[in-house]
Design a protein around this motif. Structure first.
Motif, short mmCIF file in Angstrom:
data_model
loop_
_atom_site.label_atom_id
_atom_site.label_comp_id
_atom_site.label_asym_id
_atom_site.label_seq_id
_atom_site.Cartn_x
_atom_site.Cartn_y
_atom_site.Cartn_z
N SER A 189 1.01 -0.99 0.03
CA SER A 189 0.08 0.03 0.02
C SER A 189 1.05 1.18 -0.07
O SER A 189 1.50 1.59 1.22
CB SER A 189 -0.83 0.08 1.33
N GLY A 190 1.19 1.87 -1.09
CA GLY A 190 2.10 2.98 -1.43
C GLY A 190 3.77 2.06 -1.01
O GLY A 190 3.82 1.17 -1.62
N GLN A 191 4.13 2.73 0.06
CA GLN A 191 5.55 2.35 0.42
C GLN A 191 5.63 1.19 1.72
O GLN A 191 6.66 0.87 2.17
CB GLN A 191 6.59 3.37 0.72
N ILE A 192 3.94 1.07 2.11
CA ILE A 192 4.13 0.31 3.23
C ILE A 192 3.70 -1.39 2.79
O ILE A 192 2.92 -1.52 1.97
CB ILE A 192 2.76 0.77 3.95
N ALA A 193 4.30 -2.14 3.70
CA ALA A 193 3.98 -3.69 3.39
C ALA A 193 3.68 -4.25 4.77
O ALA A 193 3.98 -3.76 5.68
CB ALA A 193 5.53 -4.37 3.15
N THR A 194 2.60 -5.20 4.42
CA THR A 194 1.93 -5.82 5.34
C THR A 194 1.77 -7.24 5.09
O THR A 194 1.53 -7.54 3.79
CB THR A 194 0.62 -5.28 6.09
N SER A 195 1.68 -8.39 5.92
CA SER A 195 1.35 -9.66 5.63
C SER A 195 0.35 -10.42 6.49
O SER A 195 0.14 -10.31 7.61
CB SER A 195 2.65 -10.48 5.83
N ARG A 196 -0.47 -11.18 5.66
CA ARG A 196 -1.52 -12.03 6.21
C ARG A 196 -0.75 -13.02 6.95
O ARG A 196 -1.61 -13.83 7.89
CB ARG A 196 -2.59 -12.49 5.26
N HIS A 197 0.51 -13.39 6.73
CA HIS A 197 1.01 -14.45 7.32
C HIS A 197 2.04 -14.25 8.31
O HIS A 197 2.43 -14.82 9.22
CB HIS A 197 2.07 -15.13 6.31
N ILE A 198 2.24 -12.71 8.70
CA ILE A 198 3.08 -12.34 9.94
C ILE A 198 2.07 -11.07 10.47
O ILE A 198 2.35 -10.09 9.95
CB ILE A 198 4.18 -11.73 9.43
N PRO A 199 1.15 -11.50 11.36
CA PRO A 199 0.33 -10.51 11.89
C PRO A 199 1.09 -9.07 12.79
O PRO A 199 2.20 -9.39 13.24
CB PRO A 199 -0.61 -11.14 12.73
N ALA A 200 0.57 -8.48 12.96
CA ALA A 200 0.67 -7.04 13.79
C ALA A 200 2.03 -6.31 13.45
O ALA A 200 2.69 -5.80 14.06
CB ALA A 200 0.82 -7.55 15.33
N VAL A 201 2.50 -6.38 12.44
CA VAL A 201 3.47 -5.79 11.67
C VAL A 201 3.29 -4.99 10.42
O VAL A 201 2.45 -5.43 9.53
CB VAL A 201 4.87 -6.51 11.54
N SER A 202 3.86 -3.70 10.16
CA SER A 202 4.01 -2.92 8.98
C SER A 202 5.05 -2.03 8.88
O SER A 202 5.50 -1.60 9.87
CB SER A 202 2.56 -2.12 8.87
N PHE A 203 5.46 -1.98 7.67
CA PHE A 203 6.82 -1.16 7.62
C PHE A 203 6.91 -0.56 6.41
O PHE A 203 6.21 -1.00 5.30
CB PHE A 203 7.92 -1.82 8.04
N THR A 204 7.66 0.63 6.22
CA THR A 204 8.14 1.34 4.98
C THR A 204 9.28 0.53 4.49
O THR A 204 10.21 0.35 4.84
CB THR A 204 8.50 2.67 5.28
N GLY A 205 9.15 0.19 3.15
CA GLY A 205 10.31 -0.74 2.50
C GLY A 205 11.07 0.15 1.95
O GLY A 205 11.02 1.58 1.73
N ILE A 206 12.45 -0.30 1.76
CA ILE A 206 13.57 0.30 1.17
C ILE A 206 13.71 -0.40 -0.37
O ILE A 206 14.45 -1.30 -0.39
CB ILE A 206 14.80 0.25 1.89
#
Length: 418
Positions: free
Chosen positions: A141-158
């Motif tokens: 989502s834009g520069q943000i990554a989330t995963s259905r396989h690793i809950p409760a984390v989100s981060f800006t990618g490089i």
């Protein structure tokens, strides 16, 4: 937008395009395009497995991933006037996921993946502790990554290219093959192998003529390791704004690029540790005549990192020293020390309800910092891994109230060998 000189149709295989790239290093692979010093241009890139990994809840594709096919590289691109002994200057102007669609079957079309490779098919940094295949799918989502396989984390990618480099000379290629063959000979039955020798099966050699194909395929180097020409260095800081200085070994330099990553932690520790994607990259090139001698860059690129890293300011750091899990003392083994630091971080994250595999996948994909913190104090080297606290949806720091528990019922897909 810079001129697109290497287009890829997302509906067609890498080998069924108007211009075909390559997946081996060899000086005889012809350039697919010529550019001039000072030119800016756009290149499309396919993720390294050309669509073999799918957006689903199975890890069988990672378990059975066709390693002989990688990497799907765009290029080579010849630069007018570049000659052996020069330095090729490459500016990374921009890069990102596939721009043509918001979603689709290829990594980069709104999603990417991280994989733990099984020991029998490549392995990883911690393969003795994690011998089976696992996978995590990440949504963009834009520069943000989330995963259905690793809950409760989100981060800006490089976002960065995992692989970029110039073609080797015939002499340099011969040196690679000789030294890697000698290493394999010390333990030829090792799993995973100590190195990857030339492999004609599944070789993609661009516009090499049929009459020359078999000879070149038998000599060409695999693209898995980094070498003197750059190659698969997996440096997460080679992002927008980076300037890289590559040694030139052949006329035209013959620059190639691929293996784009949405994000990665230092070390890409699961082997497919980055968030793999296809996409685009905009480059500008220039040439420093006789730069290799002038600046004493006889081998291996030097670079100026970009300035667009996520601005994380708080970290939880884990340290490790060069002592094996069985208590054996090793002398200043920094690789072992970093392994122990990563294992300590994985152990810590399991206190919050993550499985060890989820934690391992996270360390490969999130923008962690890995550092050699002490390499002189015999007998123990010290390595550290820095985990940004802001990527978690909860307070990941130790506290008197005890660890938060992440939502249960979510797991990373797993596939073992029968």
């Amino acid at each position: 937008m810079p001129e697109l000189i290497f287009p890829l149709d997302s509906k067609r295989k890498f080998t069924d395009q108007a211009k075909i790239g390559h997946n081996r290093w060899h000086p005889a692979i012809p350039p697919v395009a010529w550019v001039k010093p000072g030119d800016s241009f756009r290149v499309h890139c396919r993720e390294w497995f050309d669509g073999a990994i799918h957006n689903d809840d199975s890890a069988e594709d990672v378990r059975d991933a066709p390693l002989k096919t990688v990497h799907a590289l765009s290029g080579p691109f010849a630069v007018e006037g570049a000659e052996p002994g020069d330095l090729l200057v490459v500016d990374i102007l921009d890069l990102g996921p596939i721009p043509q669609e918001d979603s689709g079957p290829l990594a980069g079309q709104g999603w990417g993946y991280t994989g733990i490779f099984p020991t029998k098919n490549g392995g990883g940094f911690l393969t003795e502790q994690f011998p089976d295949a696992y996978k995590a799918i990440w949504d963009f989502s834009g520069q943000i990554a989330t995963s259905r396989h690793i809950p409760a984390v989100s981060f800006t990618g490089i976002a960065h290219p995992g692989l970029m480099g110039t073609a080797p000379s015939a002499a340099l290629l011969s040196k690679w093959n000789a030294r890697e063959s000698a290493l394999i000979a010390t333990d030829p039955q090792r799993v995973p192998p100590l190195a990857l020798p030339p492999e004609p099966q599944d070789a993609i050699l661009g516009a090499v003529s049929p009459s020359e194909f078999d000879q070149i395929a038998g000599e060409a180097a695999r693209t898995a390791p980094p070498r003197e020409n750059g190659g698969n260095q997996d440096i997460k800081n080679l992002t927008r704004g980076s300037r890289v200085f590559y040694p030139v070994y052949v006329s035209g330099a013959n620059l190639s690029v691929g293996d784009l990553h949405f994000s990665q932690g230092d070390g890409e520790i699961t082997f497919c540790g980055a968030i793999e994607m296809g996409g685009f990259i905009d480059l500008r090139v220039d040439v420093i005549k006789e730069g290799m001698q002038t600046y004493r860059v006889g081998e291996n690129a030097i670079f100026m990192p970009g300035r667009t890293d996520p601005q994380y300011s708080e970290w939880l750091a884990f340290s490790g020293v060069s002592v094996t899990l069985n208590g054996e003392q090793r002398y200043l083994d920094s690789q072992l020390a970093y392994q122990r630091a990563c294992l300590h971080a994985i152990d810590y994250l399991t206190a919050f309800g993550y499985s060890p595999e989820q934690a391992y996948l996270l360390l490969g994909a999130a923008p962690i910092e890995g550092r050699l913190s002490g390499v002189v104090d015999i007998p123990n080297s010290c390595a550290t891994v820095y985990l940004p606290t802001a990527i978690f949806d909860f307070d990941v720091r130790p506290g008197a109230s005890g660890p938060f528990r992440v939502p249960q019922g979510t797991s990373a897909p797993h596939a073992g060998f029968d």
